[in-house]
Design an enzyme around this catalytic site. Sequence first.
Site, short mmCIF file in Angstrom:
data_model
loop_
_atom_site.label_atom_id
_atom_site.label_comp_id
_atom_site.label_asym_id
_atom_site.label_seq_id
_atom_site.Cartn_x
_atom_site.Cartn_y
_atom_site.Cartn_z
N GLU A 139 0.77 -1.00 -0.02
CA GLU A 139 0.07 0.09 0.16
C GLU A 139 0.90 1.20 -0.17
O GLU A 139 0.65 2.18 -0.62
CB GLU A 139 -1.02 0.04 1.15
CG GLU A 139 -1.92 -1.06 1.27
CD GLU A 139 -2.91 -0.99 0.25
OE1 GLU A 139 -3.03 0.01 -0.46
OE2 GLU A 139 -3.89 -1.75 0.08
N ARG A 144 0.78 3.71 -3.24
CA ARG A 144 0.13 5.13 -2.96
C ARG A 144 1.13 6.34 -2.80
O ARG A 144 0.95 7.25 -3.31
CB ARG A 144 -0.69 4.90 -1.57
CG ARG A 144 -1.88 3.81 -1.87
CD ARG A 144 -2.86 4.01 -0.81
NE ARG A 144 -3.81 2.68 -0.67
CZ ARG A 144 -5.06 2.74 -0.39
NH1 ARG A 144 -5.65 3.94 0.20
NH2 ARG A 144 -5.57 1.66 -0.20
N THR A 175 -1.46 0.72 -10.19
CA THR A 175 -2.67 0.06 -9.72
C THR A 175 -3.19 1.34 -8.91
O THR A 175 -4.44 1.07 -8.35
CB THR A 175 -2.43 -1.23 -8.97
OG1 THR A 175 -3.52 -1.74 -8.87
CG2 THR A 175 -1.82 -0.92 -7.75
N ASP A 177 -5.30 -9.94 -8.06
CA ASP A 177 -5.51 -9.09 -8.94
C ASP A 177 -4.65 -8.51 -9.69
O ASP A 177 -4.17 -8.81 -10.94
CB ASP A 177 -6.57 -8.13 -8.66
CG ASP A 177 -6.29 -7.15 -7.37
OD1 ASP A 177 -5.21 -7.70 -6.72
OD2 ASP A 177 -7.13 -6.26 -7.05
N GLU A 233 -12.41 0.51 -10.04
CA GLU A 233 -12.07 -0.48 -11.14
C GLU A 233 -12.91 -0.47 -12.29
O GLU A 233 -12.52 -0.54 -13.39
CB GLU A 233 -11.89 -1.71 -10.51
CG GLU A 233 -11.00 -2.07 -9.56
CD GLU A 233 -11.12 -1.57 -8.27
OE1 GLU A 233 -10.11 -1.50 -7.57
OE2 GLU A 233 -12.05 -1.36 -7.70
#
Length: 714
Positions: A273, A277, A683, A422, A595
């Site tokens: 994360e 980010r 992502t 994913d 998404e």
Amino acid sequence: MNVRDPFGLHRKSALSILRTTASQAAVDLTERAVEASIHAIEKSKQAVDELDMSFSVPKNVPSFGNPQRLAEDRVWGNTAVTSRGGKGASTNTNKNAGILGGVQDRVNNLFDDRNTLPMYKDKPYAYPASHRARPIWRRKRLLIPVLLLIFVLYYLGAFGSNHDTPVSSAPVWAWLTGSESASTADWSERRERVVEAFTLSWDAYERYAMGYDEFHPVSKKGHQMAPQGMGWIIVDALDTMILMNLTSRVATARQWISTSLSYDQDQDVSTFETTIRMLGGLLSAHYLSNEFPELAPLADDDPGAPGEDLYLEKAKDLADRLVAAFDSPSGVPYASVNLAKYEGLPAHDEGGASSTAETTTLQLEFKYIAKLTGEKYFWDKAEKVMEVVDNNGVQDGLVPIFIYATDGTFRGQNIRLGSRGDSYYEYLIKQYLQTNKQEPVYLEMWDESLRGVRKHLVTYTEPSGFTIIGERPDGLKNALSPKMDHLVCFMPGTIALAATGGLTEAEAKKQPTWTKKNEADMQLARELMQTCWGMYKWMATGLAAEITYFNIADPPLPESAPHNPPAKFDEDPEAEWRKDYNVHGMDTHNLQRPETVESLFYMWRITGDVKYREWGWEMFKSFMNHTAVPDGGGFSSLSNANKIPAPMRDNMESFWLAETLKYFYLLFSPNDVLPLDKVVINTEAHAFPRFDMGQLFSTGWKRKPRDSEGNIIA
């Protein structure tokens, strides 16, 4: 003056009327009181207009004609309002854009000096610094003057009658009612509505929780994830603000990053994360501010000025701390890292195993910072993970969702493209594109995995025949679960991106490399996109649930089976297609996830089919209608998106600003804003440039020989 527009009155005319009809108190009315009075009238007029609508508008619907941003546009954009975007952005000369845009613009003309920069160039007009204070028009000392002004304007016919003609033939509520058709829609206008939603969200955060890592918009409180804060929301939202050309907000965020952000904290953080980010957000801000200096220009971004490389300096410091997570016996990164101690830490659950997706969704970020800094060890550490994962020799390119950092072997057999699985697949094709197709090993791995998805996970629903990607929780030899996380909806866009390499479908078909496989992949992308859109259409609010189940045949139909889903979703609540979908009570929450709109963006750019834009617009309106928080709180995720009014979770996810609203903005933007053949988007929707590896970098590993199912040949 149009009789429906009281704000066409000049300030002196208004004061003159007051002098002849009011007491001495009214004569002494200050400009502040007049402005507040007009603001109150505007609110009243807005309330009257809302009565004509077919549904209830959120209490804090954004002021889309924001005069202070119009002023900013004039200061920073010469004489025209420039549509926010990259080089070659289109120009929009409509000064009366948005809800009551012309009205508020004329109010601004009365009281603002357009030749001077506002104190906060893009501060929202409609909200004072604190909503807890009593509104100015309700204070007793202003009550009589306000009522007198309202009376005078009413006497002059300011509010008009039912047969009056509005200033513009376009309905002022068109952006919400959806009365425009695809052929008449003004996409630059719709893009501005997204900008307004972003500014409302950011300003609520800045007002109530600036510097905090979490924001709770209903209770209007913030919470820290680390003692001094990680900049979780600020850094994640930064490149969205740059793209939207929100100069003062970028300045505020940059100032906080410069003076308050330190990663030298004794804090355990998620390796994944924090990388996607924070590291991704800083790197994207560095790229955009250098590649597009006309976007949100700041003086200290000038070459040679102090702090020129602020974003890159912070990114390098953070990367030096995060890379410690890769110091495991296998090279697979630990799930967490202590920033101050430069120490990787195994997961607290799953027997210490890391998430497969998380360990393989760090590569774009570390390869890009390696390119920027010349520090090859960033590249080597990230790339080693791909070799270790691939050396497991999984069947048909489908990986279990947990992997041990100790020895690099998989834990369990759970295979899915939802959570923990994913973005492994997403980063296969994006690594290939990031280095300008110079690493074919990742294209080979992507193609193998997509064949595996078709063979083992794709099936069709009953009775309508929608295409889904299911799960194999107990391995490929056991039952298929007809479950799709909302997260799986990244796949339609990613499949289309892989098929065309970022070119439009029309351009890609002219290439000698176009094959029947590419054609079939595009068809799969279209079918999955429709299924994901159905997740939104099925819910009462028009916003998808976190998880959706489907009715399928027993045994499941193979990918080769004939199927013919309906072209459109019948709005009838008893429509046949609704039987295919099933949402469990525990899964009805909506987390503002990006998404589906992400895939709509890719599908629009690649196919040029306007229906994907229209679906996105309908989705955006649902977010505005059902997630807006009263009293200037911004927007919140929902506890139950299948109930109206939808109960709120009292949380604004950082990816609402970083991803969801950014993808809406890009969906409604011209195609030359972040062109897909020039950038790769991580992502978390942070944009990086494609680049050539040069002499310093190379693919440092080769795949072992495999049989037809992908199993390694001894």
